[in-house]
Design an enzyme around this catalytic site. Sequence first.
Site, PDB file in Angstrom:
ATOM      1  N   ARG A 118       0.922  -1.202   0.094  1.00  0.00           N
ATOM      2  CA  ARG A 118      -0.109   0.049   0.052  1.00  0.00           C
ATOM      3  C   ARG A 118       0.848   1.302  -0.110  1.00  0.00           C
ATOM      4  NH1 ARG A 118      -3.207   2.356   4.632  1.00  0.00           N
ATOM      5  NH2 ARG A 118      -5.095   3.356   3.551  1.00  0.00           N
ATOM      6  N   LYS A 183       1.933  -8.330  11.681  1.00  0.00           N
ATOM      7  CA  LYS A 183       1.202  -8.436  10.191  1.00  0.00           C
ATOM      8  C   LYS A 183       1.521  -9.650   9.670  1.00  0.00           C
ATOM      9  CE  LYS A 183       1.117  -6.170   5.758  1.00  0.00           C
ATOM     10  NZ  LYS A 183       1.567  -4.876   5.119  1.00  0.00           N
ATOM     11  N   ARG A 318      -3.234   3.015  13.564  1.00  0.00           N
ATOM     12  CA  ARG A 318      -2.232   2.739  14.407  1.00  0.00           C
ATOM     13  C   ARG A 318      -3.001   2.150  15.967  1.00  0.00           C
ATOM     14  NH1 ARG A 318      -0.011   2.508  10.308  1.00  0.00           N
ATOM     15  NH2 ARG A 318       1.937   3.506   9.793  1.00  0.00           N
TER      16      ARG A 318
END
Length: 321
Positions: A118, A183, A318
């Site tokens: 991204r 992630k 976040r």
Amino acid sequence: MTLTPIRQTLITLLSDGQFHSGEQLGEQLGISRAAVSKHMAALKELGLDLFSLTGKGYRLAVPMALYDEVQLQALAPMAPVHCFPVIDSTNQYLLERVNQLSSGESCLAECQTAGRGRRGKPWVSPFGCQLILSMYWRLEQGMAAAMGLSLAVGVAVVQALESLGYPGVELKWPNDLYYQGRKLAGILVEMSGSAGASCHLVIGVGLNLAMPSREGERIDQAWSELRHIQPELVDRNLLAGRVLDHLQQAMLTFEQSGLASFVADWNRLDHFAGRPVRLLMGEQEIRGVARGIDDRGALRLETAEGIKFYLGGEISLRRGD
């Protein structure tokens, strides 16, 4: 870097995870031991977790099931599957051929040399250590109808993993898969088209399987991999086929009802549900509590001023301090 026939054969020979002596490999390939050593150094540059031991030879740290196009085609029969050892970008491969493709057609690679995430961030992609795939879809309703697609894709990929016995995977708005707060995978949806016309969609998925530690050091955020969930990894062809099948079925549903059919599952899988978060919009920072998404895919954020809604673009989510 291109993968020469000799290097491709070396990877095939080493994929069993056993030791192979330089002399033995040289005899099989018709080259010298010195040439074998040079090819091994080149393979390490692709990110292969390869090491050598005096008196034994070379081996991969983890056995590797290379992609088998015939097997993948049988697992995802809806549309053609294209496999490459090394490619610049699976998304780019499809984007350059949108007028020649059928919906559901896919591209997989063992390694990307110019993968992107991204906002154009580079995607670290060591050879054979990830599931790297892209799928094309022609959306007749046009670009406006694609709103929230990355969220639906996230649900489809999690469900594919759950079907193979990988529990505990969650979603982070708008396009990441998380495991235990780190992630695990990223999603990149790219589109082209004009107002009032059908839309070309390319859906990219990069999923960490078993990353060498030296390659992981290049990643600029906390990350996870499938072997953190289960040490014994499922066959990569089965995994890729299952993900492709779930993506194709999800797109058929998305065509009929848009994101609405996926919202409940997305909210169930939301990593940040009920947690304090920070939303970064350029220089602006907004704090609140994440309350899932609405039918458009907008993030619901409970702030001091009440519930507010935020759509994608250049927004970053976040964890709250």
